[in-house]
Design an enzyme around this catalytic site. Sequence first.
Site, short mmCIF file in Angstrom:
data_model
loop_
_atom_site.label_atom_id
_atom_site.label_comp_id
_atom_site.label_asym_id
_atom_site.label_seq_id
_atom_site.Cartn_x
_atom_site.Cartn_y
_atom_site.Cartn_z
N SER A 1 36.32 41.76 40.85
CA SER A 1 36.80 42.93 40.64
C SER A 1 36.40 42.93 39.09
O SER A 1 34.89 41.06 38.78
CB SER A 1 38.27 42.45 39.63
OG SER A 1 38.58 42.94 38.93
N GLY A 2 35.93 43.76 37.74
CA GLY A 2 35.05 43.32 37.07
C GLY A 2 34.13 44.46 36.12
O GLY A 2 33.74 44.57 35.44
N LYS B 1 42.90 42.12 46.72
CA LYS B 1 41.76 43.22 45.60
C LYS B 1 41.98 44.57 45.79
O LYS B 1 42.48 45.63 45.18
CB LYS B 1 40.09 43.17 46.25
CG LYS B 1 39.84 43.96 45.50
CD LYS B 1 39.19 43.46 44.27
CE LYS B 1 38.69 44.13 42.90
NZ LYS B 1 38.15 46.38 43.13
N GLU C 1 45.95 47.57 38.90
CA GLU C 1 45.06 49.04 38.06
C GLU C 1 45.57 50.62 37.86
O GLU C 1 45.83 50.78 36.93
CB GLU C 1 43.50 48.40 38.27
CG GLU C 1 42.42 49.67 37.47
CD GLU C 1 41.44 48.81 38.41
OE1 GLU C 1 40.73 48.12 38.72
OE2 GLU C 1 40.79 49.91 39.37
N ARG D 1 17.05 48.97 50.69
CA ARG D 1 16.72 49.51 51.89
C ARG D 1 15.89 50.63 51.47
O ARG D 1 15.41 50.72 49.78
CB ARG D 1 18.06 50.75 51.72
CG ARG D 1 18.43 51.38 52.08
CD ARG D 1 19.27 52.21 52.02
NE ARG D 1 19.65 53.34 50.92
CZ ARG D 1 20.21 54.36 51.29
NH1 ARG D 1 21.15 54.50 52.07
NH2 ARG D 1 21.19 54.86 50.40
N VAL E 1 27.54 46.91 49.26
CA VAL E 1 27.27 48.05 49.84
C VAL E 1 28.27 49.06 49.75
O VAL E 1 29.17 48.45 49.61
CB VAL E 1 25.96 48.29 50.71
CG1 VAL E 1 24.75 47.82 51.33
CG2 VAL E 1 27.18 47.67 52.45
N VAL F 1 24.45 49.63 41.04
CA VAL F 1 24.69 48.74 40.02
C VAL F 1 25.64 47.38 40.41
O VAL F 1 24.61 46.31 39.41
CB VAL F 1 25.59 49.76 38.92
CG1 VAL F 1 26.50 49.34 37.73
CG2 VAL F 1 25.09 51.09 39.14
N MET F 2 26.49 47.51 41.35
CA MET F 2 27.24 46.14 41.02
C MET F 2 26.49 45.20 42.02
O MET F 2 25.73 43.62 41.47
CB MET F 2 28.22 46.02 41.52
CG MET F 2 29.59 46.66 41.53
SD MET F 2 30.54 45.94 39.95
CE MET F 2 31.09 45.07 40.81
N ARG G 1 47.17 61.29 39.78
CA ARG G 1 45.60 61.38 40.34
C ARG G 1 45.68 63.00 41.20
O ARG G 1 44.57 63.92 40.58
CB ARG G 1 44.63 60.13 40.63
CG ARG G 1 44.84 59.04 39.77
CD ARG G 1 43.73 58.48 40.31
NE ARG G 1 43.36 56.90 39.49
CZ ARG G 1 42.78 56.04 39.69
NH1 ARG G 1 41.60 56.14 40.56
NH2 ARG G 1 42.68 54.97 39.09
N HIS H 1 45.32 44.39 43.58
CA HIS H 1 44.53 44.35 42.43
C HIS H 1 44.97 45.98 41.96
O HIS H 1 44.81 46.47 40.60
CB HIS H 1 43.25 43.44 42.28
CG HIS H 1 43.01 43.70 40.68
ND1 HIS H 1 41.81 44.41 40.83
CD2 HIS H 1 42.54 42.65 39.93
CE1 HIS H 1 41.48 44.47 39.75
NE2 HIS H 1 41.59 43.72 38.98
N ASN H 2 43.92 46.65 42.32
CA ASN H 2 43.42 47.63 42.44
C ASN H 2 44.33 48.96 42.41
O ASN H 2 44.40 49.61 41.09
CB ASN H 2 42.54 48.42 42.85
CG ASN H 2 41.49 47.78 43.24
OD1 ASN H 2 40.96 47.36 42.26
ND2 ASN H 2 40.49 48.79 43.73
C1 6PG Z 1 37.50 46.66 40.06
C2 6PG Z 1 37.66 48.26 40.43
C3 6PG Z 1 36.36 48.41 40.45
C4 6PG Z 1 36.21 49.80 40.76
C5 6PG Z 1 37.56 50.81 41.86
C6 6PG Z 1 38.36 51.42 40.91
O1 6PG Z 1 38.36 45.76 39.90
O2 6PG Z 1 35.96 46.06 39.45
O3 6PG Z 1 38.74 48.34 40.52
O4 6PG Z 1 36.50 47.90 41.99
O5 6PG Z 1 36.78 50.71 39.81
O6 6PG Z 1 36.26 51.36 42.42
O7 6PG Z 1 38.40 53.18 42.09
P1 6PG Z 1 38.77 54.24 41.79
O8 6PG Z 1 37.71 54.79 41.76
O9 6PG Z 1 39.36 54.56 43.04
O10 6PG Z 1 39.55 53.85 40.27
#
Ligand code: 6PG
Length: 623
Positions: free
Chosen positions: A290-291, A345, A352, A190, A236, A169-170, A448, A348-349
Amino acid sequence: MILFVMGVCGSGKSTIGQSLAKELKYPFFDGDDFHPQANIDKMCKGQPLNDDDRQGWLQALNQKAKEVKEGVFACSALKESYRQILFEGIPWGQLVYLNGSFELIDSRMKARKDHFMPPGLLTSQFQTLEEPEYGLNISIDQEPEKIVEEIMENLSPGNQEFGLIGLGVMGKSLARNLAGKGFKLALYNRFVKNSEEQVAEKFIEEFDELNDCKGFEDLGAFVNSLSTPRKIFLMVNAGKVTDLVIEELKPLLDKGDIIIDGGNSHFADTQRRMEDLKANGLHFIGTGVSGGEEGALKGPSIMPGGDKEAYQKIAPYLEAIAARDAQGNGCCTYIGKGGSGHFVKMVHNGIEYAEMQLLAEVYALLRYVNGLSPEQISAELQSWETNGLSSYLLEITHKLLLKKEGEAYLVDLILDKAGNKGTGSWTTISMAELGIPATMISSALFARYISSFKQKRERYQKQFDLSKTKQNQVSTNDLRNAYQLARLVNHQQGFELINEASKQYQWELNLPELARIWTNGCIIRSELMEELIGRLKSGTDFLLTLEKEELAIKLEALKAITIAGIQTGVSLPTHLSAMDYLNALLFDYPTANIIQAQRDFFGAHTYKRVDDPEGPSHHTVWE
Ligand code: 6PG
């Protein structure tokens, strides 16, 4: 194609360049013709040119190359910094280095009478020379025809300027974004019988913007289709798959080629891969992206780290596809050395995770204590957007609350077991290693984990069947103020973690610039992030920038909210973490003295005294 033929004076650049131009049916440009008179005069007097003399000359050549788009240029370009000027804005240009020993060239120079450069200057040319690590390295100790033949055989056959591996997808979204900006791509996916067949080719047929792209499922053919130095973006799965793809690629690549890993890789893996590939003359850039799917397509926030020179070769691509900040600049910046791109990053997560959990807790109080419907909660959250609180996560949360399946709200049909892919846990491990209490991130992660023990929770609820305590409705004003303060704590903790990593790993990260590239494209983009660009210029203690009165009001609100959670049994891990962190910062109720006394009691670990905090350590015989 633009071909730059380089080497010291007398290496045969012009002769070889002209023959190549003939073979390729391209115009030929001799670098010497671009020197201003002042440079020629200097050289005639036997004075070597300095960097300033060369700057304008190289820029003129670069300008010409941009204009003609196809051509062969002969130019000494002895230093890497000179080549950077030549290649600026034309990363698809190819380099041929004519390599010969001092003795060989010296003897050839002495035999030439028509050249304006006295042979004695050859020494200074060799002193200046920084041999390139990429492009074609051709020995001139052979006949000119043979040299041309060797170059023609080894010139990268491909014209595709940027490669992408992994059309999930990405990967697909990033490919469409890149192609939409006019870049000619080679796309590889692949081959897996019956499940992944001709993925790249079918994908190219699907979208008009991919017309100039080429699709492959043979890695060798994919690599050969790319101009050198090759730039290959990996999209990947992080972990073993990334290592496997790199191992497959390694023997196919040439010195100077660049692999870019855009997955959520662990920064220590990135560092390891970088060192391993460096030993093979290859560059590796670990970049956060990210996004999500939409961001990748329309403009993500991009956090590349690694070798800066290699970054400069891929910068035009990454900066073109990134989201734009409020000033129209790309949300992509060189983060720093080593694995720093993937480290930021990861944090960042982490931020998030805590931002998401805070919103889930706000929802819980409004739903279970105030008895609002998802629709009413959505309206409440939407109204917060006008109070400086707007953010991407707030927006998607008020939107998702409205989604229905038949009569039911979809959120009521989703099992309350949260998944994760590891970045929150890595952030928590990192904060423990670096000694930074980013407590809201770890609380969000553990929330979680607790949620995933669904059956256990049900067993406890059934066995004890506690009656739910009634509680007065929480004030939405308090809820908003508490949320606002908790978010500030979360961001402060996250940036403190990054700051500490920057110091301990000597990455010299630019935090305001990091906040800038997080103002758009990424998941944690928000109005607050815009404000933090300025606040970060004077450090990470954002809380200190609050007025006393403002802090007091928000603190009271956070207290009221967390008390409501405790009284009703609604779990509020991130709000409670924020509350507790603030209590520890704001009030002087010592407890660590007890810890120190306990340590000294059982292990003679010693302690410092309040009357001499920097002085010697003390030990007491406690019994
Ligand atoms: C981003 C998201 C992306 C993804 C993570 C979240 O910045 O676009 O953070 O990287 O959503 O994989 O991972 P979890 O599955 O651990 O919530």
